[in-house]
Design a protein around this motif. Structure first.
Motif: not given
Length: 334
Positions: A39-40, A43-45, A53-55, A69-70
């Motif tokens: 969970l963030t 945006s993962i960008a 975190a997504f990386e 999953s994100h």
């Protein structure tokens, strides 16, 4: 009639699920895959906190053969529902990426003891809940020292996203670095109330520069781009001003003005936590990671390195060495 019955039988076989089989076929094996969710709060960008975190989640997928999953969650209600949804679906590990996820994680963790919950920051603990604590203050302290040494005006700035303890702590360390070498310097501080509002960040940085700030550190996730825009505009107008990045090396986002960045190797940290969970080695205690662990870093923009006087570079190297060996303690706000 027999043909119709045969067709019906074949049709029913095609619809067989959940252990039903036709013609004596064995039921499918249960899904035993290692499942990890993230969970963030943004945006993962964003080029920083959330992207890192997504990386990390991607590395977990590839290196641990995990199903991942994100979800982007922006409010406390969404935090809790995100945790609950993944736990209900049987995920082994759920990361809440930020200090703000602690309360929601604690509520859900007590109801789903078979899922491990990890927040990246904070202090909340339970049998199946623990934080990863990034001691990025060690690097923002060095940013403060560098900013003060490079300042001509004696005024510096800080632009934060949402005012939470983890952000205030990074600013406390920056201020301590400034005070260590320039006790009379002034440090301005602005919070946006948002992680995404680049326009507000740009206006905040412009306002600080109007008050004389010639070095500004942001900790505002995607909104930080607005700080870089404002400093770049002022630099193109002939001013000698610098920006400082956080959470990853952000010199590539504004190579002419980002003098240094306080960085985190978030992917490596999340991968290590996931490996411990998968191997049954998880312990409900804070995992503290700093310069000495190679997770926190202080990175000078190589394009601008020649602008920093050699004695200042030597001073920064010495301070970093002292932090690593424990002879210099950097203040933290929580």
């Amino acid at each position: 009639m027999r043909g119709r019955q045969a067709r019906q039988a074949r049709w029913l076989c095609a619809l067989a699920v959940a252990g039903l089989a036709c013609g004596g076929a064995e039921a499918p094996a249960p899904d035993t895959a290692f499942r990890v969710a993230l969970l963030t709060p943004g945006s993962i960008a964003d080029g920083g906190w959330n992207q890192g975190a997504f990386e990390g989640l991607q590395r977990i997928e590839h290196e641990l053969d995990a199903r991942t999953s994100h979800a982007e969650t922006r409010t406390p209600a969404e935090f809790e529902e995100g945790f609950r949804d993944y736990a209900r679906r049987g995920f082994d590990l759920v990361f809440g990426h930020g200090f703000e996820y602690q309360e929601a994680a604690a509520r859900v963790a007590s109801q789903y003891p078979d899922t491990i919950f990890v927040t990246t920051s904070g202090s909340t603990l339970a049998d199946n809940l623990a934080p990863v604590v990034f001691e990025i203050e060690q690097a923002t302290y060095l940013c403060g020292v560098l900013a003060a040494r490079m300042s001509r005006s004696g005024t510096l700035g800080l632009v934060g996203g949402i005012q939470i303890p983890s952000i205030r702590s990074t600013f406390l360390a920056f201020r301590a670095g400034v005070a260590a070498v320039a006790p009379q310097a002034r440090v301005l501080e602005t919070y946006l109330g948002s992680w995404e509002d680049t326009g507000a960040a740009r206006e905040a940085a412009l306002a600080q520069m109007e008050e004389g700030a010639d070095g500004i550190l942001h900790n505002a996730d995607a909104a930080g781009r607005g700080v870089f825009q404002a400093v770049s505009e002022r630099a193109r107008g002939g001013a000698r001003v610098y920006a400082f990045g956080t959470n990853r090396d952000q010199s590539g986002m504004a190579p002419d003005v980002v003098l240094a960045s306080a960085t985190l190797d978030i992917p490596a940290a999340l991968l290590e936590v996931a490996r411990r969970v998968r191997e049954g080695a998880f312990e409900a205690e804070p995992l503290r990671l700093g310069l000495v662990d190679g997770v926190v870093g202080f990175v000078v923009n190589p394009r601008l390195r020649d602008r920093i006087p050699p004695p200042v570079l030597a001073e920064l190297d010495d301070l970093e060495r002292r932090i690593r060996e424990g002879s210099l303690s950097v203040p933290r706000g929580f």
